[in-house]
Design a protein around this motif. Structure first.
Motif, PDB file in Angstrom:
ATOM      1  N   MET A   3      13.294   5.524   0.265  1.00 39.81           N
ATOM      2  CA  MET A   3      13.185   5.531  -1.357  1.00 39.81           C
ATOM      3  C   MET A   3      11.683   5.256  -1.778  1.00 39.81           C
ATOM      4  O   MET A   3      11.125   5.970  -2.493  1.00 39.81           O
ATOM      5  N   LEU A  12       9.724   8.441  -1.272  1.00 40.77           N
ATOM      6  CA  LEU A  12      10.220   9.739  -2.309  1.00 40.77           C
ATOM      7  C   LEU A  12       9.846   8.862  -3.737  1.00 40.77           C
ATOM      8  O   LEU A  12       9.134   9.883  -4.401  1.00 40.77           O
ATOM      9  N   ILE A  13      10.028   7.760  -4.092  1.00 40.38           N
ATOM     10  CA  ILE A  13       9.614   7.509  -5.348  1.00 40.38           C
ATOM     11  C   ILE A  13       8.198   7.393  -5.646  1.00 40.38           C
ATOM     12  O   ILE A  13       7.612   7.685  -7.023  1.00 40.38           O
ATOM     13  N   MET A  69       7.286  10.865  -6.158  1.00 37.45           N
ATOM     14  CA  MET A  69       7.523  11.628  -7.247  1.00 37.45           C
ATOM     15  C   MET A  69       6.819  10.894  -8.550  1.00 37.45           C
ATOM     16  O   MET A  69       6.476  11.646  -9.456  1.00 37.45           O
ATOM     17  N   HIS A 125       6.856  18.318  -6.964  1.00 38.31           N
ATOM     18  CA  HIS A 125       7.949  17.595  -7.660  1.00 38.31           C
ATOM     19  C   HIS A 125       9.316  18.078  -7.691  1.00 38.31           C
ATOM     20  O   HIS A 125      10.329  17.449  -7.537  1.00 38.31           O
ATOM     21  N   GLY A 183      12.339  16.469  -5.629  1.00 36.57           N
ATOM     22  CA  GLY A 183      13.427  15.863  -6.643  1.00 36.57           C
ATOM     23  C   GLY A 183      14.969  15.550  -5.989  1.00 36.57           C
ATOM     24  O   GLY A 183      15.249  14.453  -6.092  1.00 36.57           O
ATOM     25  N   VAL A 220      15.721  12.846  -3.878  1.00 33.26           N
ATOM     26  CA  VAL A 220      15.906  11.232  -4.463  1.00 33.26           C
ATOM     27  C   VAL A 220      17.265  11.025  -4.636  1.00 33.26           C
ATOM     28  O   VAL A 220      17.657   9.692  -4.494  1.00 33.26           O
ATOM     29  N   SER A 268      18.440   9.512  -1.494  1.00 31.96           N
ATOM     30  CA  SER A 268      17.723   8.217  -1.060  1.00 31.96           C
ATOM     31  C   SER A 268      18.632   7.234  -1.749  1.00 31.96           C
ATOM     32  O   SER A 268      18.975   6.309  -1.462  1.00 31.96           O
ATOM     33  N   LEU A 269      19.104   7.710  -3.318  1.00 32.43           N
ATOM     34  CA  LEU A 269      20.064   6.917  -4.149  1.00 32.43           C
ATOM     35  C   LEU A 269      21.091   6.415  -3.398  1.00 32.43           C
ATOM     36  O   LEU A 269      21.392   5.101  -3.394  1.00 32.43           O
ATOM     37  N   THR A 283      17.200   0.270 -10.499  1.00 31.74           N
ATOM     38  CA  THR A 283      16.696   1.218  -9.918  1.00 31.74           C
ATOM     39  C   THR A 283      17.836   2.330  -9.617  1.00 31.74           C
ATOM     40  O   THR A 283      17.624   3.529  -9.813  1.00 31.74           O
ATOM     41  N   GLY A 329      17.457   5.774 -11.485  1.00 31.13           N
ATOM     42  CA  GLY A 329      17.561   6.818 -10.608  1.00 31.13           C
ATOM     43  C   GLY A 329      18.588   7.876 -11.110  1.00 31.13           C
ATOM     44  O   GLY A 329      18.307   8.984 -11.064  1.00 31.13           O
ATOM     45  N   SER A 349      17.770  11.595 -12.018  1.00 34.10           N
ATOM     46  CA  SER A 349      18.488  12.643 -11.377  1.00 34.10           C
ATOM     47  C   SER A 349      19.182  13.590 -11.964  1.00 34.10           C
ATOM     48  O   SER A 349      18.970  14.687 -11.733  1.00 34.10           O
TER      49      SER A 349
END
Lengths: 207, 213, 369
Positions: free
Chosen positions: C158, C161-162, C165, C199, C203, C206, C209-210, C259, C263, C267
């Motif tokens: 995460m 990725l974050i 992003m 991006h 995207g 993410v 990852s969440l 988060t 997130g 998303s």
């Protein structure tokens, strides 16, 4: 320099889409891209009117304001142009534009939008004037040849006007006056029906 | 200047290193000394070799429950990478124009993107797992990390250049590919070519000894 | 009608010139507009403005008024069509665009920028002013296992990725203000293009990852009884007694839930933006961009605060490096968790010990027999 403008006369536009076709042909725009479109309101109802819409070349252009890479510029003629070498195809201009002028060549899932394309007032782009590259990216540069945008030049009913803002507004003002006078004349006719007299009321602006 | 170098000499050099390196490596496998097996053969080696080439695609039953992430992420990465390497429209076009002279069916744009995402997901998870798990951290060498990182950079620069409009981004991608090609024959990345002979060798040996694997 | 006839007779007897005619028409028309003949047109015109009463309105006036009414009200029954079939082609004037521009240029860019800069500046100020919270009594040298491999993998996944992003997103949002003066138009153009494309590709990851975060961390992030006390005492700063805290304190739980929810918002809006041609109008896209940007700025600010916390409190980073923390750190910051985990560990240790003993004994027996 002259400040150029488009004006579409809703009383004259007959929704023939000739301007759309002329633009596509003259500028060799790809499929799915229409720099100009004709919108009809109240289609099939009383008071139906059509207007040809493209980039209006705003003085304070919203597209230029929101562009994240600052690819727009305004020429001395007041034409809003953009540099395709800088454009990243994010689509923000299309979200800000009130007229739906910015066009994007691709569509579909995960569409990478591709470079934006829009009406250039037939004034080409930042490339060398008249070069093949300019034509390929931005279409014809008729203004450099001393011609006006083809959409307006070939409009059959002369509804779509393009050119120096002063000239365009003079023409339109003249039309408005004439129409007002004819409205007046018809009102006078109604009056005459009511009153049954008054021989001098021709309703014409000039004798 | 730099652009000409990347598009010209370095490009040819990296191709030469890649081609010569691979040929040399594979030849050394074929020609190299092998210990002759003096034992009495209990079975045939050829079926064993063929079986092992394919059976090793399926994870070992005893191990599978311990290495779920490696299996899933490993397959995601390799399938994604394979799809985007050989079926993405820009790559097929590039191979067609520069090497092969013919093309084949390509993924639509969204398929390309999904393949890239799957490959990125697998690669990142595998790399992080290598870094985070006590055992894999101990048994990983610099070469393992380097191979992952270079692969990631090649994929990332390709992803940056997706619009295919800016020459700077194209050059960046090509430069990273050149580094990748030069590094390829001298690293564990060679498994792309050696995994078949390696499995065949093991399988043949097992087959000869009558072991099913 | 009688009054009308009378007044008109007196006027028509005069010599007519243009100005008088206009005056006459105005009066006549004002009177006639009350009569049933013109009431119908009055309804059609949809207004009682001065232009109408003059009777010499431009024929386009109604058109433009209707166009505007449609866009503002929507219920006026105006429909527009076009032979061109593309998104928004039927819309004449999209006034939402102007609102979106105002939001982005006058609100989001300045205040978003101030917000981010002030948050980072404030955290830097705290970093400089507040001393590092040392582990009391120093490091013991003994370590306690805290996070599993997958927990760390999902956390760092995460982070990557974050972080990526955020970097690419901020470049697109503030690049024109910040990066163009440095890199120039051409220099920034390819950076922005790279940012936009990557991006879009990263995207959807993410979301993965969440999900991983949720799977591996949700067990520790349910609200517990000490959380309210922790929050009201600002993490134990205001309380005299040292708070006993479980696996995560309330702040960490808030970080987790912020988060996750930000997130989720990012998303959903992000997916809407990835498929712009699947919407009927651009209004959703404009709204999605606005929400996306605000949520992203909040998440970035929270991430910076998280980094500051980790840097300030010594020994916290260990948990994310190899999963083990120092015993003294655990005793001080998460005493309740430490007690629980050590009790469990001791039990495990004893079991292992007994097993080891018995197996070695049996082996010995085997040898001697």
């Amino acid at each position: 320099m002259a400040n150029v403008k488009f004006y579409c006369d809703s009383e004259r536009c007959i929704e023939c889409n000739g301007c759309v076709t002329a633009c596509k042909n003259e500028n060799d725009v790809p499929w799915g891209v229409n720099r100009r479109r004709v919108v009809t309101v109240k289609d099939g109802e009383p008071g139906e009117r059509s207007l040809s819409v493209a980039c209006m070349h705003c003085s304070d252009a919203p597209c230029a304001a929101v562009c994240p890479v600052d690819c727009f510029y305004t020429t001395d003629n007041g034409i809003v142009l953009h540099d395709k070498d800088i454009c990243i195809g994010c689509g923000y201009c299309s979200y800000a534009c009130p007229f739906g002028a910015p066009q994007f060549p691709e569509s579909g899932a995960f569409s990478s939008k591709g470079k934006m394309d829009k009406c250039t007032f037939c004034a080409g782009g930042p490339e060398e004037t008249g070069s093949a590259e300019e034509y390929q990216k931005y279409g014809a540069n008729r203004l450099a040849e001393g011609k006006l945008p083809l959409c307006a030049e070939m409009c059959a009913t002369k509804a779509l006007l393009a050119g120096d803002a002063n000239v365009v507004s003079d023409i339109y003002r003249q039309r408005v006056i004439n129409r007002s006078m004819s409205t007046l004349a018809s009102n006078v006719r109604i009056q005459k029906d009511f009153l049954g007299s008054s021989p001098d009321l021709t309703g014409k602006a000039t004798k | 200047m730099i652009a000409n170098f990347i598009d010209g000499p370095l490009w040819y050099f990296s191709q030469a290193v890649f081609a010569i390196g691979i040929i040399w490596k594979i030849l050394s496998l074929i020609v190299g000394k092998k210990k002759s097996d003096l034992s009495v053969a209990r079975g045939s080696s050829v079926p064993g070799a063929i079986r092992t080439i394919f059976s090793r695609f399926i994870p070992d039953k005893g191990m599978a429950s311990h290495i779920k992430l490696q299996i899933i992420a490993g397959y995601l990465f390799h399938l994604g990478l394979f799809a985007l390497l050989f079926f993405a429209a820009p790559h097929v076009r590039f191979l067609d124009e520069n090497f092969l002279g013919f093309s084949w069916i390509t993924l639509p744009h969204w398929g390309f993107i999904v393949a890239a995402q799957v490959a990125f997901l697998g690669l990142l998870l595998l790399f992080l797992h290598r870094l985070m798990h006590q055992v894999t951290r101990l048994i990983s060498s610099t070469g393992d990390y380097l191979a992952s990182i270079i692969t990631f950079i090649v994929m990332l620069t390709g992803c940056l250049a997706l619009l295919e409009e800016f020459s700077e981004l194209r050059l960046l991608h090509r430069f990273s590919v050149e580094i990748f090609l030069i590094y390829f024959p001298f690293s564990s990345l060679m498994h792309a070519f050696t995994f078949v002979p390696s499995r065949a060798f093991t399988g043949a040996w097992f087959g000869r000894r009558g072991i099913k694997s | 009608m009688d009054a009308l006839k009378r007044s008109s007779k007196t006027i028509t007897s005069l010599n007519v010139n243009l100005s008088l005619l206009v005056c006459f028409i105005v009066i006549i028309f004002a009177m006639l507009s009350f009569s049933p003949v013109f009431a119908a047109e009055g309804k059609l015109g949809n207004s009682n403005t001065a232009t109408h009463q003059l009777g010499v309105k431009s024929p386009a006036t109604d058109l433009w008024r209707a166009v505007r009414n449609r866009d503002f009200g929507g219920s006026k029954g105006m429909s527009s069509t076009s032979q061109i079939k593309s998104l928004g082609a039927n819309t004449f004037i999209n006034v939402k665009g102007q609102e979106w521009r105002k939001f982005r240029q006058n609100w989001l860019l300045p205040y978003g920028g101030y917000f981010l800069v002030s948050v980072v500046g404030f955290l830097f100020f705290l970093y400089v002013v507040i001393k590092k919270v040392k582990i009391p009594n120093g490091r013991s040298g003994k370590s306690v296992s805290r996070l599993s491999t997958m927990q760390r993998v999902s956390h760092w996944f995460m982070v990557i990725l974050i972080g990526f992003m955020a970097l690419t997103g901020l470049l697109l949002l503030f690049g024109r203000l910040v990066a163009i003066p440095v890199l120039g138009l051409d220099g920034f153009a390819f950076v922005a293009s790279a940012s936009k494309e990557s991006h879009n590709v990263f995207g959807p990851l993410v979301i993965v990852s969440l999900l991983l975060m949720l799977i591996y961390f949700i067990q520790h992030n349910w609200p517990a009884k000490g959380d309210i006390k922790w929050l009201f005492s600002l993490g134990g700063l205001l309380s005299k007694k040292h708070l006993k805290i479980g696996f995560f304190n309330a702040g960490e739980k808030l970080l987790f839930w912020f988060t996750i929810w930000l997130g989720v918002v990012l998303s959903i809006t992000g997916l809407l933006l990835l498929f712009p041609y699947y919407e009927q109008t651009e209004a959703y896209t404009q709204l999605a961009i606005a929400i996306h940007a605000i949520a992203a700025l909040l998440l970035i600010a929270i991430a910076f605060a998280h980094v500051w916390m980790v840097v300030t409190i010594e020994g916290t980073m260990d948990a994310m490096k190899d999963g083990n923390v120092d015993e003294n750190w655990a005793k001080y910051h998460h005493s309740r968790w430490y007690e629980e985990t050590t009790v469990a560990n001791k039990a495990l240790d004893v079991d292992a010990h007994v097993e080891e003993m018995s197996s070695s004994e049996s082996r010995k027996e085997g040898v001697y027999q």
